[in-house]
Design a protein around this motif. Structure first.
Motif, PDB file in Angstrom:
ATOM      1  N   GLU A  33      -0.225   4.557  -0.612  1.00  0.00           N
ATOM      2  CA  GLU A  33      -0.878   5.831  -0.315  1.00  0.00           C
ATOM      3  C   GLU A  33      -0.534   6.292   1.097  1.00  0.00           C
ATOM      4  N   ASP A  34      -0.433   7.600   1.257  1.00  0.00           N
ATOM      5  CA  ASP A  34      -0.149   8.166   2.575  1.00  0.00           C
ATOM      6  C   ASP A  34      -1.373   8.049   3.467  1.00  0.00           C
ATOM      7  N   GLY A  35      -1.126   8.031   4.764  1.00  0.00           N
ATOM      8  CA  GLY A  35      -2.219   8.001   5.726  1.00  0.00           C
ATOM      9  C   GLY A  35      -2.385   6.642   6.374  1.00  0.00           C
ATOM     10  N   THR A  36      -3.324   6.602   7.295  1.00  0.00           N
ATOM     11  CA  THR A  36      -3.599   5.376   8.041  1.00  0.00           C
ATOM     12  C   THR A  36      -4.444   4.430   7.207  1.00  0.00           C
ATOM     13  N   PHE A  37      -4.166   3.131   7.326  1.00  0.00           N
ATOM     14  CA  PHE A  37      -4.980   2.127   6.642  1.00  0.00           C
ATOM     15  C   PHE A  37      -4.892   0.807   7.391  1.00  0.00           C
ATOM     16  N   ALA A  71      -8.776   1.919   3.688  1.00  0.00           N
ATOM     17  CA  ALA A  71      -8.749   3.180   4.426  1.00  0.00           C
ATOM     18  C   ALA A  71      -9.793   3.133   5.535  1.00  0.00           C
ATOM     19  N   PRO A  72      -9.658   3.976   6.572  1.00  0.00           N
ATOM     20  CA  PRO A  72     -10.665   4.005   7.640  1.00  0.00           C
ATOM     21  C   PRO A  72     -12.071   4.180   7.076  1.00  0.00           C
ATOM     22  N   SER A 105     -10.170   4.330  12.755  1.00  0.00           N
ATOM     23  CA  SER A 105      -9.339   5.481  12.389  1.00  0.00           C
ATOM     24  C   SER A 105      -7.870   5.297  12.753  1.00  0.00           C
ATOM     25  N   ASP A 106      -7.592   4.345  13.686  1.00  0.00           N
ATOM     26  CA  ASP A 106      -6.188   4.104  14.084  1.00  0.00           C
ATOM     27  C   ASP A 106      -5.504   3.054  13.205  1.00  0.00           C
ATOM     28  N   GLY A 107      -6.197   2.596  12.138  1.00  0.00           N
ATOM     29  CA  GLY A 107      -5.601   1.621  11.231  1.00  0.00           C
ATOM     30  C   GLY A 107      -5.710   0.187  11.706  1.00  0.00           C
ATOM     31  N   HIS A 114       0.853  -1.188   0.000  1.00  0.00           N
ATOM     32  CA  HIS A 114       0.000   0.000   0.000  1.00  0.00           C
ATOM     33  C   HIS A 114       0.893   1.244   0.000  1.00  0.00           C
TER      34      HIS A 114
END
Length: 392
Positions: free
Chosen positions: A51-55, A70-71, A97-99, A49
């Motif tokens: 993409e930036d951010g939490t997943f 994603a969340p 939301s915390d992955g 993966h």
């Protein structure tokens, strides 16, 4: 990467269902193990993966494979492993939301929501059984009414003419179609093992179903061509050669049926043969075209007859007008399912009503043909009345 897979397995607390939990366990367990193996291969082969951010990480939940998410709420169609599951419903899995994948508050285990998969199964089974018995009833009534109709037209010599000969062939096509459909529904549709084995006999029966279904509409086309030739082309004079009509009504439907069957043999299982074979685009577009051509013929006939009636008001024109009216009524009735196919609603109750209407138009066609061409026919009523009076 191997370590990552091991983490995924442990995070789901995976346990395969037992034979007590799931019916037909050997088949189900094999399917799940196969899906599990494919899932692990996918986890290994898919690129990471980026993409930036939490997943939430890709995972196997014991029954289904989930990609990096994603969340939010991820969705998939329910698996086909279990008879109690409806493959048209959705499975949901929440990514926090915390992955981290959502854990059930009671068990504290990572949890996928399969509730919808079996929530409406009983209701849908009830509807399916109702539709099944409705189909059997419709085709049964069609066969009985059409046999009575054939007997009436064959017994009363005063009714004999070329147009009635075409009627008889159309009645026979509806009888054969109903018999083939009842055999399919009674022998094949309820036997999942037979469907899974996909024997040659089922394929032959399916081709026969496609062919007989096609003959119904081609004989309707023959009716339209005959009336058009009789009224518009020859202007009420002379008899026609019926051999070409027999070729069109019984011979031509073989081409779309065989073509469609060959295509389906490469693309689908025998179960999907029947589900899609009768209603899918390649075949029903040809039948829809027949109805459109017929409608054009009959509207042109109507134009000619109205013109002649304004001038002559002859009894012969009136008689032909009645025949045209009967056929004009029948065409939209037989083609209603083709018109309604693209607009199948998604809402559950509306879908049930839609399926009920489609079943009426599809499975009661023979009965409608018998009512319009025989039981509501003034000439037939007059012949029967004369016969009864002679007996009395």
């Amino acid at each position: 990467m191997v370590y990552h897979i091991q983490q995924v397995c442990r995070s789901e607390d995976v346990t395969l269902p037992t034979s007590e939990e799931v019916p037909n366990m050997p088949v189900t367990r094999t399917q799940i193990l196969s899906a599990q193996f494919e899932c692990y291969l996918k986890i290994i082969r898919d690129p990471p993966h980026n993409e930036d951010g939490t997943f939430c990480n890709r995972t196997w939940d014991g029954w289904m494979c989930w990609d990096d998410s994603a969340p939010g709420t991820a969705m998939q169609l329910c698996p086909e492993y279990f008879q109690d599951f409806d493959p048209a419903e959705k499975v949901t899995k929440v990514c926090n939301s915390d992955g981290q994948w959502f854990r059930h508050p009671e068990s504290n285990r990572v949890w996928s929501n399969y509730t919808l998969c079996e929530m409406f199964t009983k209701d849908k089974l009830t509807v399916a059984l109702s539709m099944y018995y409705l189909a059997i009833l419709g085709h049964g009534l069609s066969v009985v009414s059409l046999i009575i109709t054939l007997c009436i037209f064959s017994y009363f010599k005063s009714l004999s003419c070329q147009r009635v000969s075409l009627h008889k062939n159309m009645f026979l096509s509806f009888i054969f179609n109903s018999i083939c459909t009842v055999i399919w529904l009674s022998v094949v549709a309820q036997d999942q093992e037979l469907v899974a084995s996909n024997p040659i006999g089922c394929k032959i029966l399916t081709v026969l179903n496609l062919y007989m279904f096609g003959t119904n509409y081609f004989w309707m086309l023959c009716e339209g061509i005959y009336l058009h030739t009789l009224i518009v082309v020859t202007v009420f004079v002379g008899e026609q050669q019926l051999g070409w009509y027999y070729l069109l009504g019984w011979g031509f439907p073989i081409i779309p049926a065989i073509t469609h069957a060959v295509a389906l043999n490469f693309l689908q299982t025998v179960y999907k043969w029947f589900v899609n074979g009768i209603t899918s685009n390649p075949h029903h577009l040809i039948l829809s075209f027949c109805l459109q051509v017929n409608l054009f013929f009959l509207l042109n006939i109507l134009r000619v007859l109205v013109t002649k009636l304004q001038v002559t008001h002859s009894a012969e024109s009136n008689a032909y007008m009645k025949a045209v009216r009967a056929t004009l009524i029948l065409i939209p009735l037989l083609g209603a399912q083709f018109i309604l196919v693209p607009w199948r609603p998604e809402e559950r109750k509306a879908t049930t009503i839609y399926d009920f209407i489609m079943n009426i138009f599809t499975h009661f066609q023979g009965l409608l043909v018998a009512i319009i061409f025989c039981f509501c026919n003034a000439e037939v009523s007059a012949s029967i009345s004369k016969c009864i009076k002679r007996i009395i």
